[in-house]
Design an enzyme around this catalytic site. Structure first.
Site, PDB file in Angstrom:
ATOM      1  N   PRO A 110       0.831  -1.200   0.000  1.00  0.00           N
ATOM      2  CA  PRO A 110       0.000   0.000   0.000  1.00  0.00           C
ATOM      3  C   PRO A 110       0.869   1.254   0.000  1.00  0.00           C
ATOM      4  O   PRO A 110       1.895   1.294   0.684  1.00  0.00           O
ATOM      5  CB  PRO A 110      -0.814  -0.110   1.293  1.00  0.00           C
ATOM      6  CG  PRO A 110      -0.176  -1.181   2.105  1.00  0.00           C
ATOM      7  CD  PRO A 110       0.664  -2.022   1.201  1.00  0.00           C
ATOM      8  N   ALA A 139       1.116   4.833   3.209  1.00  0.00           N
ATOM      9  CA  ALA A 139       0.653   4.213   4.454  1.00  0.00           C
ATOM     10  C   ALA A 139       1.772   4.155   5.484  1.00  0.00           C
ATOM     11  O   ALA A 139       1.627   3.556   6.540  1.00  0.00           O
ATOM     12  CB  ALA A 139       0.132   2.816   4.160  1.00  0.00           C
ATOM     13  N   GLY A 140       2.923   4.754   5.156  1.00  0.00           N
ATOM     14  CA  GLY A 140       4.045   4.768   6.098  1.00  0.00           C
ATOM     15  C   GLY A 140       4.887   3.508   6.028  1.00  0.00           C
ATOM     16  O   GLY A 140       5.674   3.240   6.940  1.00  0.00           O
ATOM     17  N   GLY A 180       7.026   2.840   3.536  1.00  0.00           N
ATOM     18  CA  GLY A 180       8.224   3.075   2.720  1.00  0.00           C
ATOM     19  C   GLY A 180       8.077   2.659   1.272  1.00  0.00           C
ATOM     20  O   GLY A 180       9.065   2.270   0.638  1.00  0.00           O
ATOM     21  N   SER A 181       6.859   2.745   0.714  1.00  0.00           N
ATOM     22  CA  SER A 181       6.694   2.273  -0.666  1.00  0.00           C
ATOM     23  C   SER A 181       7.403   3.195  -1.660  1.00  0.00           C
ATOM     24  O   SER A 181       7.966   2.722  -2.643  1.00  0.00           O
ATOM     25  CB  SER A 181       5.215   2.090  -1.027  1.00  0.00           C
ATOM     26  OG  SER A 181       4.615   3.325  -1.260  1.00  0.00           O
ATOM     27  N   SER A 182       7.422   4.504  -1.401  1.00  0.00           N
ATOM     28  CA  SER A 182       8.111   5.392  -2.359  1.00  0.00           C
ATOM     29  C   SER A 182       9.623   5.130  -2.324  1.00  0.00           C
ATOM     30  O   SER A 182      10.286   5.154  -3.356  1.00  0.00           O
ATOM     31  CB  SER A 182       7.801   6.867  -2.075  1.00  0.00           C
ATOM     32  OG  SER A 182       8.379   7.272  -0.856  1.00  0.00           O
ATOM     33  N   ALA A 183      10.150   4.831  -1.138  1.00  0.00           N
ATOM     34  CA  ALA A 183      11.578   4.500  -1.039  1.00  0.00           C
ATOM     35  C   ALA A 183      11.867   3.214  -1.797  1.00  0.00           C
ATOM     36  O   ALA A 183      12.869   3.115  -2.521  1.00  0.00           O
ATOM     37  CB  ALA A 183      11.985   4.356   0.424  1.00  0.00           C
ATOM     38  N   ASP A 206      14.117   4.962   5.501  1.00  0.00           N
ATOM     39  CA  ASP A 206      13.330   4.208   4.512  1.00  0.00           C
ATOM     40  C   ASP A 206      14.219   3.701   3.372  1.00  0.00           C
ATOM     41  O   ASP A 206      14.155   2.531   2.993  1.00  0.00           O
ATOM     42  CB  ASP A 206      12.226   5.098   3.912  1.00  0.00           C
ATOM     43  CG  ASP A 206      11.110   5.386   4.905  1.00  0.00           C
ATOM     44  OD1 ASP A 206      11.338   5.210   6.116  1.00  0.00           O
ATOM     45  OD2 ASP A 206      10.023   5.801   4.472  1.00  0.00           O
TER      46      ASP A 206
HETATM   47  C1  MEV Z   1       8.306   7.740   9.711  1.00  0.00           C
HETATM   48  O1  MEV Z   1       8.230   6.451   9.099  1.00  0.00           O
HETATM   49  C2  MEV Z   1       9.240   7.710  10.875  1.00  0.00           C
HETATM   50  C3  MEV Z   1       9.544   9.066  11.521  1.00  0.00           C
HETATM   51  O2  MEV Z   1      10.392   8.772  12.635  1.00  0.00           O
HETATM   52  C4  MEV Z   1      10.242  10.002  10.580  1.00  0.00           C
HETATM   53  C5  MEV Z   1      11.665   9.606  10.219  1.00  0.00           C
HETATM   54  O3  MEV Z   1      12.248   8.707  10.812  1.00  0.00           O
HETATM   55  O4  MEV Z   1      12.203  10.257   9.319  1.00  0.00           O
HETATM   56  C6  MEV Z   1       8.288   9.712  12.044  1.00  0.00           C
END
Ligand code: MEV
Length: 289
Positions: free
Chosen positions: A71, A74-75, A77-80, A123
């Site tokens: 997904p 969603a945090g 790391g898909s763009s990375a 990421d």
């Molecule tokens: C985001 O996935 C994690 C954060 O700690 C930001 C970062 O590490 O750059 C919120």
């Protein structure tokens, strides 16, 4: 033509605290993003600004095909992962001779350009190198990988990482005596977690504490509270927000044989759940047709 794939990432411990130089522990996870690059003099414009920027950085031209079950936004790391896999496939297709470390550094630069300043070096590093990565300040190093039974619950609530990072900074400025010790405690949890990686019950307890501390610094969300509660009620050893919070995803540490129950509980609580585990390979070459 060259096809490479790269994994996504989660934070097991330490998100937000790492922004202040405290320890954090991130893990490369399945599913992988696959990217195929083919030499092309007049390629159609790519649909992703990350891919466009990859070609600009490398000074080559090619067409790209992306296949991803991860997904996006969603945090995880898909763009990375897309950036790292595209750079690696182009590196291979055009014989550029870049090493992994260079790929990770260029990928981070690309994320900074596309995201206009703020981008996580974690990421791109984790997606390139794979495995379990300990972050302390500017240093990132792989530690011995472990196989954890994890279930991810996507709240499907969109969030902005840079906005959540800003929120924590504002909160820390407003109440330094309260927020700074919490960030210290999150860093301490990372180091404690590192020692308990083969004790799932203990690890789960530490994840629960980390979740509570993320709520305390202001990055909670009702959807995350609901999914974390559902996972614990379904037998998870522990569950926490992963990534920036304010929506996005949570992770649950499952007993062996408990993943189906936790997945169903997360789905029933309004999330979209999937089972995952560590990916130790990092970016890698797939087939060439
Ligand atoms: C985001 O996935 C994690 C954060 O700690 C930001 C970062 O590490 O750059 C919120």
């Amino acid at each position: 033509m060259a096809t490479w794939s790269a994994p996504g990432k989660i934070f097991l411990f330490g998100e937000h605290a790492v922004v202040y130089g405290k320890p954090g522990l991130a893990m490369a996870i399945k599913p992988r993003v696959h990217v195929t690059v083919r030499r092309h003099r007049n390629p159609a414009p790519a649909k992703s600004p990350y891919i466009d920027q990859c070609f600009r950085e490398l000074g080559v031209r090619g067409s790209v095909y992306v296949s991803s079950q991860m997904p996006s936004s969603a945090g995880l790391g898909s763009s990375a992962a897309v950036t790292v896999a595209t750079l690696s496939a182009a590196n291979d297709e055009f014989g550029l001779g870049l090493e992994r470390e260079e790929i990770a550094a260029i990928a981070h630069r690309i994320e900074q350009t596309v995201q206009k300043g703020r981008a996580s070096a974690t990421d791109t590093y984790v997606s390139t190198m794979g495995g379990l990565v300990l972050i302390i300040g500017d240093s990132r190093r792989r530690v011995l990988p472990v196989n954890l039974n994890l279930v991810i619950g996507n709240t499907q609530m969109s969030h902005s990482t840079s906005r959540m990072v800003e929120l924590v900074a504002e909160e820390r400025e407003r109440r330094p005596n309260v927020i700074s010790p919490i960030l210290d405690a999150i860093g301490a949890l990372t180091l404690e977690g590192l020692r308990k990686l083969d004790e799932p019950r203990e690890l789960g307890r530490l994840m629960n504490v980390n979740h509570a501390l993320l709520d305390a610094i202001g990055v909670g969300h009702s959807s995350l509270t609901r999914l974390v509660g559902a996972a614990r009620a379904a037998g998870a050893f522990g569950a926490k927000t992963t990534g920036a919070g304010g929506g996005g995803c949570m992770i649950a540490l499952s007993p062996r044989g408990g993943k189906t129950r936790i997945t169903s509980a997360l789905d029933a609580a309004g999330g979209r759940a999937f089972v995952t585990t560590i990916d130790t390979a990092g970016v890698r070459k797939e087939h060439d047709a």
